[in-house]
Design a protein around this motif. Structure first.
Motif, mmCIF file in Angstrom:
data_model
loop_
_atom_site.group_PDB
_atom_site.id
_atom_site.type_symbol
_atom_site.label_atom_id
_atom_site.label_comp_id
_atom_site.label_asym_id
_atom_site.label_seq_id
_atom_site.Cartn_x
_atom_site.Cartn_y
_atom_site.Cartn_z
ATOM 1 N N GLY A 3 39.395 46.444 33.684
ATOM 2 C CA GLY A 3 39.204 47.877 33.494
ATOM 3 C C GLY A 3 38.529 48.189 32.172
ATOM 4 N N VAL B 49 42.370 55.406 34.711
ATOM 5 C CA VAL B 49 42.221 54.143 35.436
ATOM 6 C C VAL B 49 42.939 53.020 34.702
ATOM 7 C CG1 VAL B 49 40.564 52.349 36.096
ATOM 8 C CG2 VAL B 49 40.072 54.753 36.602
ATOM 9 N N HIS C 42 46.703 52.795 35.036
ATOM 10 C CA HIS C 42 47.271 52.374 36.325
ATOM 11 C C HIS C 42 46.590 51.133 36.890
ATOM 12 C CE1 HIS C 42 49.605 56.076 36.473
ATOM 13 N NE2 HIS C 42 48.509 56.737 36.149
ATOM 14 N N ALA C 43 45.809 50.442 36.069
ATOM 15 C CA ALA C 43 45.095 49.251 36.542
ATOM 16 C C ALA C 43 46.085 48.177 36.981
ATOM 17 C CB ALA C 43 44.193 48.705 35.433
ATOM 18 N N LEU D 211 44.152 55.766 43.208
ATOM 19 C CA LEU D 211 43.832 56.432 41.946
ATOM 20 C C LEU D 211 44.369 57.857 41.926
ATOM 21 C CD1 LEU D 211 42.415 56.385 39.211
ATOM 22 C CD2 LEU D 211 40.274 57.001 40.368
ATOM 23 N N ASN E 20 42.945 61.924 38.682
ATOM 24 C CA ASN E 20 42.180 60.908 37.957
ATOM 25 C C ASN E 20 40.812 60.677 38.583
ATOM 26 O OD1 ASN E 20 44.088 60.305 35.920
ATOM 27 N ND2 ASN E 20 45.235 59.011 37.324
ATOM 28 N N ALA E 21 40.736 60.689 39.919
ATOM 29 C CA ALA E 21 39.444 60.514 40.578
ATOM 30 C C ALA E 21 38.517 61.699 40.293
ATOM 31 C CB ALA E 21 39.640 60.347 42.077
ATOM 32 N N ALA F 101 37.080 57.817 46.467
ATOM 33 C CA ALA F 101 37.667 57.327 45.223
ATOM 34 C C ALA F 101 39.134 57.718 45.093
ATOM 35 C CB ALA F 101 36.878 57.857 44.028
ATOM 36 N N PRO G 77 42.017 51.923 45.015
ATOM 37 C CA PRO G 77 42.727 51.448 43.828
ATOM 38 C C PRO G 77 41.940 51.828 42.574
ATOM 39 C CG PRO G 77 42.591 49.721 45.485
ATOM 40 C CD PRO G 77 41.697 50.838 45.947
ATOM 41 N N PRO G 78 42.597 52.017 41.442
ATOM 42 C CA PRO G 78 41.914 52.492 40.232
ATOM 43 C C PRO G 78 40.690 51.662 39.847
ATOM 44 C CG PRO G 78 44.269 52.604 39.937
ATOM 45 C CD PRO G 78 44.057 51.919 41.245
ATOM 46 N N ALA H 248 37.708 52.237 42.168
ATOM 47 C CA ALA H 248 37.058 53.524 41.938
ATOM 48 C C ALA H 248 36.188 53.480 40.689
ATOM 49 C CB ALA H 248 38.119 54.615 41.808
ATOM 50 N N LEU H 249 36.695 52.849 39.627
ATOM 51 C CA LEU H 249 35.909 52.722 38.401
ATOM 52 C C LEU H 249 34.678 51.847 38.640
ATOM 53 C CD1 LEU H 249 35.547 53.310 35.422
ATOM 54 C CD2 LEU H 249 37.103 51.426 34.896
#
Length: 402
Positions: A243, A307, A310-311, A317, A321-322, A365, A369-370, A373-374
């Motif tokens: 992340g 992100v 919560h990675a 996510l 956050n998204a 997203a 999962p975080p 999405a990133l």
């Protein structure tokens, strides 16, 4: 005494320090937005960012007339720096006072009023000094009578804004949000009317690009740093490191998209413009057009922080956050599209397509999962960078040679 800014007056070390203080306060807004974790929190954060931005712009215009590291301007900016630090410390309590101590919302309002009043006081001294040097120089500054009218209207606007801010601080909640928004609208309207008095001038055109570029650079760096500091207590793990790497990749892309071609091309255009056209470009492209760029950096940094927090947890996510991650990047690119339209009269198709991709990918997203999405955001930005690097290779070379 105050030294007058010359045609080749560039950013001083003291102005860079001043910018750092403001950027620190701006990035502190992420603490408020993360704590509220919702639409209302985002509105609160954007309002505070707007208050900080317009205040910083006032001092930037002041530095257009007089050297910031000399005389009364240096003293005024030192006082303003201390007041902005107070604002930064009270930002997390801007809407909800913590038990014990001073009333956070009222302290925030008091510090803000002090920053604005200091600016107007110093502006009065600078106007008097500039007008008094020579008739020709005084005309550049807007003339004695015009400067007094603008300053009087600015003071009247500030006095009209104070009751709205105080009432909002006392009421809290959505009432505070509405009153703060009203105060910002009154402030902008008054400033616009004051500017229409005429007589505005731009000394060193390249300095405007430099000052705003430094602010964007500091915002990108501070946002990346705060995202990392926010997870400093977590145990080192592969997801956390992944992340962090993706977060830095996003920051590099944000830097690239602004500084590779956009900033030098805009500076080149501004330097070639003259008179009222140059002033119009500065007001529209930099004073107004750069706010969504800076706000986009701050909001995207908040998304990266979410992100990293919560990675590796194996959960989605989530909507908030998204939204800030993809929405912040879309806001940043939207600011670029606006800036390009104001400075060059053209809209960037690749950036519009990237905004569309981000908005279309937002629902996906939310459920990803975080880290995934990133990674999706990073992919969109990297592809955009690659396309523009290829497309504008010749323009970049010409700008470097120029």
């Amino acid at each position: 005494m105050t030294g007058q800014a010359g045609e080749s007056h560039r950013t001083t070390a003291f102005e860079l320090f001043f910018d750092l203080v403001f950027v620190f306060a701006a990035t502190r807004v992420t603490v408020l937005m993360a704590g509220e974790h919702g639409v209302h929190g985002l509105l609160q954060g954007l309002l505070l960012l707007a208050l900080l931005w317009w205040t910083w712009e006032g001092y930037t215009w002041l530095g257009n007339q007089a050297r910031a590291d000399d005389g009364v301007v240096r003293g005024g900016m030192a006082v303003a720096s201390a007041a902005v630090i107070v604002m930064a410390l009270t930002v997390p309590e801007a809407w909800r006072d913590a038990p014990g101590g001073l009333d956070g919302p009222l302290v925030l309002v008091g510090a803000y009023v002090l920053v604005r009043a200091t600016h107007l006081t110093v502006q009065f001294a600078v106007d008097g000094a500039v007008v008094g040097t020579a008739a020709g120089t005084g005309a550049m500054a807007g003339g004695g009578e015009g400067a007094r009218r603008r300053l009087g209207l600015s003071w009247a606007t500030l006095l009209a804004v104070v009751p709205l801010l105080v009432a909002g601080a006392l009421l809290g909640g959505w009432a505070q949000t509405a009153l703060f928004a009203g105060a910002l609208a009154v402030d902008r309207a008054g400033t616009h009317l004051a500017a229409r008095r005429g007589g505005l001038w731009i000394g060193d055109a390249a300095r405007w690009s430099e000052r705003h570029g430094l602010f964007v650079l500091l915002a990108i760096g501070e946002s990346a740093a705060i995202a990392g500091v926010g997870v400093a207590e977590r145990a080192v793990s592969v997801p956390l490191l992944a992340g962090g790497v993706l977060g830095i990749a996003v920051a590099v892309c944000l830097w690239w998209l602004y500084f590779d071609v956009v900033a030098p091309a805009a500076e080149h255009r501004l330097v070639r413009a003259l008179g009222v056209i140059r002033v119009k470009m500065v007001v529209e492209g930099y004073t107004y057009g750069h706010f969504p760029i800076v706000a986009g950096v701050i909001v995207t940094g908040l998304g990266v922080q979410g992100v990293l927090a919560h990675a590796g947890e194996g959960v989605a996510l989530g909507g908030f956050n998204a939204s800030v991650l993809y929405g912040g990047a879309a806001l940043y690119l939207g600011g670029h599209v606006l800036f390009g339209g104001l400075m060059h009269g053209v809209l960037s198709l690749p950036r519009l397509l990237a905004i569309g991709a981000l908005l279309a990918g937002l629902p996906v997203a939310i459920a990803l999962p975080p880290l995934a999405a990133l990674a999706g955001l990073t992919l969109v930005l990297v592809v955009l960078v690659a396309v523009e690097t290829t497309r504008f290779a010749e323009q970049r070379r010409d700008l470097r040679e120029a």
